[in-house]
Design a protein around this motif. Structure first.
Motif, PDB file in Angstrom:
ATOM      1  N   LEU A 133     -21.052 -21.001  43.995  1.00 15.44           N
ATOM      2  CA  LEU A 133     -21.462 -20.745  42.609  1.00 15.44           C
ATOM      3  C   LEU A 133     -20.297 -20.150  41.809  1.00 15.44           C
ATOM      4  CD1 LEU A 133     -25.006 -19.247  43.257  1.00 15.44           C
ATOM      5  CD2 LEU A 133     -24.551 -21.328  41.958  1.00 15.44           C
ATOM      6  N   ASP A 134     -19.616 -19.183  42.403  1.00 17.40           N
ATOM      7  CA  ASP A 134     -18.480 -18.559  41.708  1.00 17.40           C
ATOM      8  C   ASP A 134     -17.387 -19.580  41.402  1.00 17.40           C
ATOM      9  OD1 ASP A 134     -19.755 -16.122  41.816  1.00 17.40           O
ATOM     10  OD2 ASP A 134     -18.605 -15.383  43.540  1.00 17.40           O
ATOM     11  N   SER A 135     -17.190 -20.528  42.298  1.00 16.93           N
ATOM     12  CA  SER A 135     -16.106 -21.493  42.114  1.00 16.93           C
ATOM     13  C   SER A 135     -16.328 -22.379  40.892  1.00 16.93           C
ATOM     14  CB  SER A 135     -15.935 -22.359  43.370  1.00 16.93           C
ATOM     15  OG  SER A 135     -16.978 -23.312  43.494  1.00 16.93           O
ATOM     16  N   VAL A 136     -17.599 -22.623  40.543  1.00 15.98           N
ATOM     17  CA  VAL A 136     -17.895 -23.458  39.368  1.00 15.98           C
ATOM     18  C   VAL A 136     -18.386 -22.621  38.188  1.00 15.98           C
ATOM     19  CG1 VAL A 136     -18.320 -25.588  40.642  1.00 15.98           C
ATOM     20  CG2 VAL A 136     -20.198 -23.964  40.311  1.00 15.98           C
ATOM     21  N   GLY A 137     -18.291 -21.302  38.304  1.00 14.32           N
ATOM     22  CA  GLY A 137     -18.615 -20.431  37.193  1.00 14.32           C
ATOM     23  C   GLY A 137     -20.091 -20.293  36.883  1.00 14.32           C
ATOM     24  N   LEU A 138     -20.945 -20.376  37.909  1.00 17.07           N
ATOM     25  CA  LEU A 138     -22.387 -20.232  37.709  1.00 17.07           C
ATOM     26  C   LEU A 138     -22.853 -18.909  38.292  1.00 17.07           C
ATOM     27  CD1 LEU A 138     -23.661 -23.804  38.703  1.00 17.07           C
ATOM     28  CD2 LEU A 138     -23.544 -22.835  36.396  1.00 17.07           C
ATOM     29  N   GLU A 139     -23.676 -18.206  37.526  1.00 12.25           N
ATOM     30  CA  GLU A 139     -24.254 -16.973  38.029  1.00 12.25           C
ATOM     31  C   GLU A 139     -25.380 -17.262  39.010  1.00 12.25           C
ATOM     32  OE1 GLU A 139     -25.055 -13.213  39.007  1.00 12.25           O
ATOM     33  OE2 GLU A 139     -23.330 -13.926  37.868  1.00 12.25           O
ATOM     34  N   GLY A 140     -26.187 -18.266  38.675  1.00  4.27           N
ATOM     35  CA  GLY A 140     -27.291 -18.669  39.538  1.00  4.27           C
ATOM     36  C   GLY A 140     -27.678 -20.101  39.233  1.00  4.27           C
ATOM     37  N   ALA A 141     -28.273 -20.774  40.198  1.00  4.51           N
ATOM     38  CA  ALA A 141     -28.697 -22.168  40.003  1.00  4.51           C
ATOM     39  C   ALA A 141     -29.509 -22.594  41.206  1.00  4.51           C
ATOM     40  CB  ALA A 141     -27.486 -23.088  39.846  1.00  4.51           C
ATOM     41  N   ASP A 142     -30.387 -23.582  41.007  1.00  8.30           N
ATOM     42  CA  ASP A 142     -31.060 -24.174  42.154  1.00  8.30           C
ATOM     43  C   ASP A 142     -30.087 -25.127  42.847  1.00  8.30           C
ATOM     44  OD1 ASP A 142     -31.027 -26.504  40.605  1.00  8.30           O
ATOM     45  OD2 ASP A 142     -33.131 -26.353  40.055  1.00  8.30           O
ATOM     46  N   ASP A 143     -30.496 -25.649  44.000  1.00  8.74           N
ATOM     47  CA  ASP A 143     -29.575 -26.467  44.796  1.00  8.74           C
ATOM     48  C   ASP A 143     -29.132 -27.722  44.070  1.00  8.74           C
ATOM     49  OD1 ASP A 143     -29.594 -24.707  46.901  1.00  8.74           O
ATOM     50  OD2 ASP A 143     -31.162 -25.751  48.020  1.00  8.74           O
ATOM     51  N   GLU A 144     -30.046 -28.340  43.316  1.00 12.18           N
ATOM     52  CA  GLU A 144     -29.692 -29.577  42.609  1.00 12.18           C
ATOM     53  C   GLU A 144     -28.638 -29.317  41.541  1.00 12.18           C
ATOM     54  OE1 GLU A 144     -32.709 -28.498  43.185  1.00 12.18           O
ATOM     55  OE2 GLU A 144     -33.735 -30.040  44.361  1.00 12.18           O
ATOM     56  N   THR A 145     -28.786 -28.208  40.814  1.00  9.12           N
ATOM     57  CA  THR A 145     -27.807 -27.873  39.769  1.00  9.12           C
ATOM     58  C   THR A 145     -26.457 -27.551  40.385  1.00  9.12           C
ATOM     59  OG1 THR A 145     -29.575 -27.006  38.361  1.00  9.12           O
ATOM     60  CG2 THR A 145     -27.335 -26.338  37.826  1.00  9.12           C
ATOM     61  N   LEU A 146     -26.448 -26.799  41.471  1.00  9.77           N
ATOM     62  CA  LEU A 146     -25.190 -26.468  42.137  1.00  9.77           C
ATOM     63  C   LEU A 146     -24.509 -27.728  42.650  1.00  9.77           C
ATOM     64  CD1 LEU A 146     -23.127 -24.554  43.364  1.00  9.77           C
ATOM     65  CD2 LEU A 146     -24.662 -24.246  45.316  1.00  9.77           C
ATOM     66  N   GLU A 147     -25.266 -28.622  43.275  1.00 14.91           N
ATOM     67  CA  GLU A 147     -24.671 -29.852  43.802  1.00 14.91           C
ATOM     68  C   GLU A 147     -24.056 -30.679  42.679  1.00 14.91           C
ATOM     69  OE1 GLU A 147     -25.642 -33.650  46.685  1.00 14.91           O
ATOM     70  OE2 GLU A 147     -27.253 -32.280  46.154  1.00 14.91           O
ATOM     71  N   ALA A 148     -24.760 -30.790  41.554  1.00 17.76           N
ATOM     72  CA  ALA A 148     -24.230 -31.566  40.426  1.00 17.76           C
ATOM     73  C   ALA A 148     -22.943 -30.950  39.899  1.00 17.76           C
ATOM     74  CB  ALA A 148     -25.273 -31.650  39.317  1.00 17.76           C
ATOM     75  N   ALA A 149     -22.903 -29.613  39.830  1.00 15.75           N
ATOM     76  CA  ALA A 149     -21.703 -28.943  39.324  1.00 15.75           C
ATOM     77  C   ALA A 149     -20.523 -29.135  40.264  1.00 15.75           C
ATOM     78  CB  ALA A 149     -21.990 -27.458  39.123  1.00 15.75           C
ATOM     79  N   LEU A 150     -20.748 -29.047  41.551  1.00 14.18           N
ATOM     80  CA  LEU A 150     -19.674 -29.230  42.519  1.00 14.18           C
ATOM     81  C   LEU A 150     -19.179 -30.673  42.537  1.00 14.18           C
ATOM     82  CD1 LEU A 150     -21.150 -27.156  45.492  1.00 14.18           C
ATOM     83  CD2 LEU A 150     -19.172 -26.523  44.100  1.00 14.18           C
TER      84      LEU A 150
END
Length: 389
Positions: free
Chosen positions: A272-289
């Motif tokens: 999460l820190d690597s893409v600048g997100l404080e929090g997210a569900d798994d789908e949002t994190l995967e899309a960002a990565l």
């Protein structure tokens, strides 16, 4: 998952359980298919199905088959009007759903936390959502039980959470608290154990009987084991804590802590820190990565994949599974670095142990822990529908 006593083989209660479990786990079945699978005669099947219909556990219909000559065999389905309340309390959110006996998800909510939830907050949330749903989408359904998937060590015999370190819970009688607050039977187990059961029955591990499952969530990394087709939890019920093992890290550049355990080195928080997100569900994190073009993000995914592979190689050497299933944010790492992880495990594990090994992301995605919690809640009913319906 605690074992449930089952009726004696060949008895009517056993046969009721057999029919109900077949339609619950395998979906709609014709009476003819049930006759073939069970070896029971047609009149016995018709009688058993009729009882399950009377108890509201299955539905039966005659299919409309155009152009067919003769009366088709009636089709039996598990009822969507009998539900389990499935709950997964995490540090970042409480997920709760109503899952039908037919495995449909009737309603689902993800409730973000402002702070790490206390047991009292989780119990109150479950009770409040059940009360609200009873006045709405669950007005005409029957709740079989509540199943709770907790990221921590659980004594399943009485539903006590012995230690959930990231939640800060110690010796919490969660099953009893939820049962009192909801007036429903409640059962608790480790989240990764339930994720392993769900993936074995319905997901990436269906039809495979020796599985190592690792779950990556906001609380870290846990594991579940399926050996010879059965979930194995160890003497105290605490087996599978892969996240507390110390992986082999040969490159200093791959280390983030001085003597870190796996879940400190392979971390959702670091992604999460690597893409600048404080929090997210798994789908949002995967899309960002997946969409990031940053070399630093790519390097962090690669680093975590290397460390994860070293832990998987150790598990493969010890347990010799046919399949490794990765859930949560670990599934994202597996999707983005599948060839790298496979190559690393192949290089680090004993060659004989990796023969035929597959590594797959969890097929049930974000539903895996809720489906597992529902299976926990339904276990008693499936084991003896005549007694518990």
């Amino acid at each position: 998952m605690p074992s449930q006593s089952s009726p004696a083989l060949g008895t009517r209660p056993h046969n009721l359980s057999l029919i109900l479990r077949l339609v619950h786990e395998n979906g709609a079945q014709s009476r003819a298919a049930l006759t073939e699978q069970t070896g029971l005669n047609r009149s016995t099947i018709a009688d058993l199905v009729a009882e399950l219909v009377r108890r509201g556990l299955v539905d039966e219909r005659v299919p409309d088959v155009a152009g067919r000559v003769g009366r088709p065999s009636p089709v039996v389905t598990a009822s969507a009007r009998v539900v389990a309340i499935a709950v997964n309390p995490e540090v970042d959110a409480i997920e709760i759903a109503a899952v039908g006996l037919d495995r449909s998800i009737l309603v689902r909510e993800r409730l973000p936390n402002d702070t790490v939830p206390t047991p009292a907050v989780v119990v109150a949330t479950i009770a409040e959502r059940i009360a609200a749903w009873r006045a709405g989408p669950l007005a005409d359904v029957r709740i079989a039980a509540v199943g709770i998937a907790v990221p921590g060590l659980v004594r399943t015999s009485d539903g006590v959470v012995r230690n959930a370190p990231h939640l800060g819970w110690t010796d919490v009688p969660l099953a009893g608290l939820v049962g009192t607050a909801t007036s429903s039977a409640a059962f608790v187990d480790n989240d990764a154990t339930l994720g392993a059961i769900a993936e074995h029955r319905y997901g990436a591990g269906r039809g495979i009987d020796d599985i190592v499952y690792l779950n990556g969530g906001a609380s870290g990394i846990g594991g579940g084991l399926i050996i010879h087709g059965r979930a194995v939890a160890g003497a105290g019920g605490y087996a599978g804590e892969f996240g507390q093992n110390r992986p082999r890290i040969s490159a200093d550049g791959d280390r983030r802590t001085g003597d870190g355990v796996l879940e400190a080195e392979v971390s959702r928080r670091l992604l999460l820190d690597s893409v600048g997100l404080e929090g997210a569900d798994d789908e949002t994190l995967e899309a960002a990565l997946a969409s990031s073009e940053s070399p630093a993000v790519a390097d962090e995914i690669t680093r975590q994949a290397h460390v994860l592979a070293s832990a998987l190689a150790n598990a493969v050497n010890v347990l010799n599974p046919t399949l490794v299933v990765l859930g949560g944010f670990l599934a994202t790492i597996a999707d983005l670095r599948s060839e790298q992880i496979a190559a690393d495990v192949d290089a680090l594990a004993m060659s004989e142990s990796v023969e035929g090994l597959e590594i797959r992301p969890a097929a049930l995605g974000a539903d895996r822990l809720l489906i597992g919690a529902a299976e926990l809640a339904f276990a008693g009913l499936l084991a003896d529908p005549g007694e518990r319906a």
